[in-house]
Design a protein around this motif. Structure first.
Motif, PDB file in Angstrom:
ATOM      1  N   SER A  39      -1.114  14.925  -2.220  1.00  0.00           N
ATOM      2  CA  SER A  39      -0.032  14.241  -2.933  1.00  0.00           C
ATOM      3  C   SER A  39       1.325  14.839  -2.568  1.00  0.00           C
ATOM      4  N   GLY A  68       2.157  13.631   0.788  1.00  0.00           N
ATOM      5  CA  GLY A  68       2.529  12.225   0.736  1.00  0.00           C
ATOM      6  C   GLY A  68       3.958  12.018   0.253  1.00  0.00           C
ATOM      7  N   LEU A 105       0.811  -1.214   0.000  1.00  0.00           N
ATOM      8  CA  LEU A 105       0.000   0.000   0.000  1.00  0.00           C
ATOM      9  C   LEU A 105       0.849   1.270   0.000  1.00  0.00           C
ATOM     10  N   SER A 127       0.677   3.907  -3.020  1.00  0.00           N
ATOM     11  CA  SER A 127       0.285   5.268  -2.665  1.00  0.00           C
ATOM     12  C   SER A 127       1.382   6.264  -3.034  1.00  0.00           C
TER      13      SER A 127
END
Length: 113
Positions: free
Chosen positions: A43, A46, A2, A6
């Motif tokens: 984003s 992240g 994940l 991601s």
């Protein structure tokens, strides 16, 4: 895994955002209900988080993140660093070519609509 998937998605969105900024002088529009801007902002966070995790792992273990199944996490780590480098280069180009950095949140009467 994940985190790797991601990270790849976040880096791709960031690279697209940087491409739009480089070519137009303005970032992505907020979109309906601000969703495009929200996804763009998440984003960027992240990618910063993934790079931070990578640097933390490097300091603690002496090596970067493990490649993970299929090399996904390792690829996400590498693409995140490339997106960050591209961001620095686009920032320099933005100031050189346009003389300003657009606001993170579009403003009434601002340079970008």
């Amino acid at each position: 895994t994940l985190l790797g998937i991601s990270g790849l998605i976040a880096s791709t969105i960031q690279l697209y955002s940087e491409s739009v900024l480089f070519n137009t002088g303005c970032g992505l529009p907020a979109g309906p209900f601000g969703l495009v801007g929200a996804v763009e902002g998440i984003s960027y966070l992240g990618v910063v988080g993934l790079i931070g995790f990578s640097l933390y792992t490097k300091v603690k273990t002496g090596s970067g993140l493990p490649a993970g199944p299929g090399g996904i996490l390792g690829a996400a780590e590498g693409v995140a660093y490339l997106a960050a480098l591209a961001g620095i280069l686009v920032l320099i180009a933005q100031v050189t070519n346009y003389g300003y950095i657009p606001n993170a949140v579009p403003m009434e009467g601002g340079m970008c609509k």
